[in-house]
Design a protein around this motif. Structure first.
Motif, PDB file in Angstrom:
ATOM      1  N   CYS A  49       0.829  -1.204   0.000  1.00  0.00           N
ATOM      2  CA  CYS A  49       0.000   0.000   0.000  1.00  0.00           C
ATOM      3  C   CYS A  49       0.866   1.258   0.000  1.00  0.00           C
ATOM      4  CB  CYS A  49      -0.942   0.008   1.197  1.00  0.00           C
ATOM      5  SG  CYS A  49      -2.333  -1.121   1.015  1.00  0.00           S
ATOM      6  N   ALA A  50       1.945   1.241   0.768  1.00  0.00           N
ATOM      7  CA  ALA A  50       2.845   2.397   0.824  1.00  0.00           C
ATOM      8  C   ALA A  50       3.463   2.665  -0.547  1.00  0.00           C
ATOM      9  CB  ALA A  50       3.931   2.173   1.873  1.00  0.00           C
ATOM     10  N   VAL A  51       3.891   1.614  -1.219  1.00  0.00           N
ATOM     11  CA  VAL A  51       4.500   1.755  -2.542  1.00  0.00           C
ATOM     12  C   VAL A  51       3.509   2.334  -3.542  1.00  0.00           C
ATOM     13  CG1 VAL A  51       5.397   0.434  -4.515  1.00  0.00           C
ATOM     14  CG2 VAL A  51       6.217  -0.052  -2.207  1.00  0.00           C
ATOM     15  N   HIS A  52       2.246   1.929  -3.420  1.00  0.00           N
ATOM     16  CA  HIS A  52       1.232   2.334  -4.392  1.00  0.00           C
ATOM     17  C   HIS A  52       0.387   3.533  -3.940  1.00  0.00           C
ATOM     18  CE1 HIS A  52       1.869  -0.948  -7.208  1.00  0.00           C
ATOM     19  NE2 HIS A  52       2.095  -1.706  -6.150  1.00  0.00           N
ATOM     20  N   GLY A  53       0.684   4.088  -2.770  1.00  0.00           N
ATOM     21  CA  GLY A  53      -0.052   5.253  -2.297  1.00  0.00           C
ATOM     22  C   GLY A  53      -1.509   4.956  -1.978  1.00  0.00           C
ATOM     23  N   ILE A  54      -1.756   3.788  -1.407  1.00  0.00           N
ATOM     24  CA  ILE A  54      -3.124   3.337  -1.111  1.00  0.00           C
ATOM     25  C   ILE A  54      -3.329   3.327   0.395  1.00  0.00           C
ATOM     26  CG2 ILE A  54      -4.662   1.325  -1.258  1.00  0.00           C
ATOM     27  CD1 ILE A  54      -3.107   0.697  -3.921  1.00  0.00           C
ATOM     28  N   ASP A  55      -4.499   3.745   0.833  1.00  0.00           N
ATOM     29  CA  ASP A  55      -4.850   3.735   2.251  1.00  0.00           C
ATOM     30  C   ASP A  55      -5.011   2.286   2.699  1.00  0.00           C
ATOM     31  OD1 ASP A  55      -6.511   3.571   4.636  1.00  0.00           O
ATOM     32  OD2 ASP A  55      -6.961   5.690   4.339  1.00  0.00           O
ATOM     33  N   VAL A  56      -4.106   1.841   3.559  1.00  0.00           N
ATOM     34  CA  VAL A  56      -4.082   0.437   3.974  1.00  0.00           C
ATOM     35  C   VAL A  56      -5.354   0.041   4.714  1.00  0.00           C
ATOM     36  CG1 VAL A  56      -2.811   0.791   6.136  1.00  0.00           C
ATOM     37  CG2 VAL A  56      -2.648  -1.395   4.952  1.00  0.00           C
ATOM     38  N   GLU A  57      -5.909   0.921   5.532  1.00  0.00           N
ATOM     39  CA  GLU A  57      -7.123   0.568   6.281  1.00  0.00           C
ATOM     40  C   GLU A  57      -8.316   0.358   5.359  1.00  0.00           C
ATOM     41  OE1 GLU A  57      -7.074  -0.312   9.385  1.00  0.00           O
ATOM     42  OE2 GLU A  57      -4.987   0.279   9.639  1.00  0.00           O
ATOM     43  N   LYS A  58      -8.437   1.183   4.324  1.00  0.00           N
ATOM     44  CA  LYS A  58      -9.527   1.007   3.359  1.00  0.00           C
ATOM     45  C   LYS A  58      -9.368  -0.303   2.591  1.00  0.00           C
ATOM     46  CE  LYS A  58     -10.643   5.850   2.681  1.00  0.00           C
ATOM     47  NZ  LYS A  58     -10.652   6.982   1.749  1.00  0.00           N
ATOM     48  N   LEU A  59      -8.116  -0.587   2.188  1.00  0.00           N
ATOM     49  CA  LEU A  59      -7.881  -1.830   1.465  1.00  0.00           C
ATOM     50  C   LEU A  59      -8.182  -3.041   2.347  1.00  0.00           C
ATOM     51  CD1 LEU A  59      -6.931  -3.409  -1.009  1.00  0.00           C
ATOM     52  CD2 LEU A  59      -4.625  -3.301  -0.061  1.00  0.00           C
ATOM     53  N   LEU A  60      -7.749  -2.992   3.602  1.00  0.00           N
ATOM     54  CA  LEU A  60      -8.008  -4.107   4.516  1.00  0.00           C
ATOM     55  C   LEU A  60      -9.501  -4.360   4.680  1.00  0.00           C
ATOM     56  CD1 LEU A  60      -5.294  -3.513   7.243  1.00  0.00           C
ATOM     57  CD2 LEU A  60      -5.409  -5.417   5.621  1.00  0.00           C
ATOM     58  N   ALA A  61     -10.279  -3.304   4.778  1.00  0.00           N
ATOM     59  CA  ALA A  61     -11.729  -3.467   4.915  1.00  0.00           C
ATOM     60  C   ALA A  61     -12.299  -4.193   3.698  1.00  0.00           C
ATOM     61  CB  ALA A  61     -12.394  -2.103   5.097  1.00  0.00           C
ATOM     62  N   ILE A  62     -11.843  -3.810   2.508  1.00  0.00           N
ATOM     63  CA  ILE A  62     -12.363  -4.412   1.279  1.00  0.00           C
ATOM     64  C   ILE A  62     -11.924  -5.864   1.139  1.00  0.00           C
ATOM     65  CG2 ILE A  62     -12.292  -4.309  -1.246  1.00  0.00           C
ATOM     66  CD1 ILE A  62     -11.956  -1.216  -0.894  1.00  0.00           C
ATOM     67  N   VAL A  63     -10.630  -6.147   1.322  1.00  0.00           N
ATOM     68  CA  VAL A  63     -10.169  -7.527   1.115  1.00  0.00           C
ATOM     69  C   VAL A  63     -10.668  -8.471   2.205  1.00  0.00           C
ATOM     70  CG1 VAL A  63      -8.199  -6.979  -0.359  1.00  0.00           C
ATOM     71  CG2 VAL A  63      -7.864  -7.154   2.092  1.00  0.00           C
ATOM     72  N   ASN A  64     -10.840  -7.961   3.426  1.00  0.00           N
ATOM     73  CA  ASN A  64     -11.413  -8.813   4.469  1.00  0.00           C
ATOM     74  C   ASN A  64     -12.863  -9.148   4.159  1.00  0.00           C
ATOM     75  OD1 ASN A  64      -9.629  -9.651   6.708  1.00  0.00           O
ATOM     76  ND2 ASN A  64      -9.131  -7.478   6.720  1.00  0.00           N
ATOM     77  N   GLU A  65     -13.589  -8.194   3.605  1.00  0.00           N
ATOM     78  CA  GLU A  65     -14.974  -8.464   3.206  1.00  0.00           C
ATOM     79  C   GLU A  65     -15.003  -9.551   2.124  1.00  0.00           C
ATOM     80  OE1 GLU A  65     -18.597  -6.191   0.947  1.00  0.00           O
ATOM     81  OE2 GLU A  65     -17.334  -5.001   2.283  1.00  0.00           O
ATOM     82  N   GLU A  66     -14.127  -9.424   1.135  1.00  0.00           N
ATOM     83  CA  GLU A  66     -14.061 -10.421   0.053  1.00  0.00           C
ATOM     84  C   GLU A  66     -13.651 -11.791   0.594  1.00  0.00           C
ATOM     85  OE1 GLU A  66     -14.992 -10.279  -3.133  1.00  0.00           O
ATOM     86  OE2 GLU A  66     -15.638  -8.227  -2.794  1.00  0.00           O
ATOM     87  N   ALA A  67     -12.652 -11.821   1.449  1.00  0.00           N
ATOM     88  CA  ALA A  67     -12.119 -13.077   1.962  1.00  0.00           C
ATOM     89  C   ALA A  67     -13.114 -13.818   2.846  1.00  0.00           C
ATOM     90  CB  ALA A  67     -10.829 -12.827   2.736  1.00  0.00           C
TER      91      ALA A  67
END
Length: 73
Positions: A49-67
């Motif tokens: 996320c740091a490399v790509h400039g992405i908010d890690v907390e938002k991504l975690l919410a989305i991928v945890n929902e998918e998983a």
């Protein structure tokens, strides 16, 4: 129930065979196109996320929902 954290390795995310397509789709959709790169598999979600400039907390919410979605039979 899967729990993906900041410390989860990208390689671990991609080993989730039940949800790999939806998780990969989320990651590609936000610009993480290097999932096939060997070095990306050794990065944590937070590092990627740091490399790509992405908010890690938002991504975690989305991928945890998918998983944690029920798997279609």
């Amino acid at each position: 129930m899967a729990q993906i954290t900041k410390d989860t390795m990208i390689g671990e995310l991609l080993r989730d065979q039940e949800h790999i397509d939806s998780i990969a789709e989320v990651l590609f959709g936000i610009g993480m196109h290097c999932l096939g790169c060997p070095s990306s598999r050794g990065e944590t979600v937070e590092e990627a996320c740091a490399v790509h400039g992405i908010d890690v907390e938002k991504l975690l919410a989305i991928v945890n929902e998918e998983a944690n979605k029920p798997v279609a039979e």
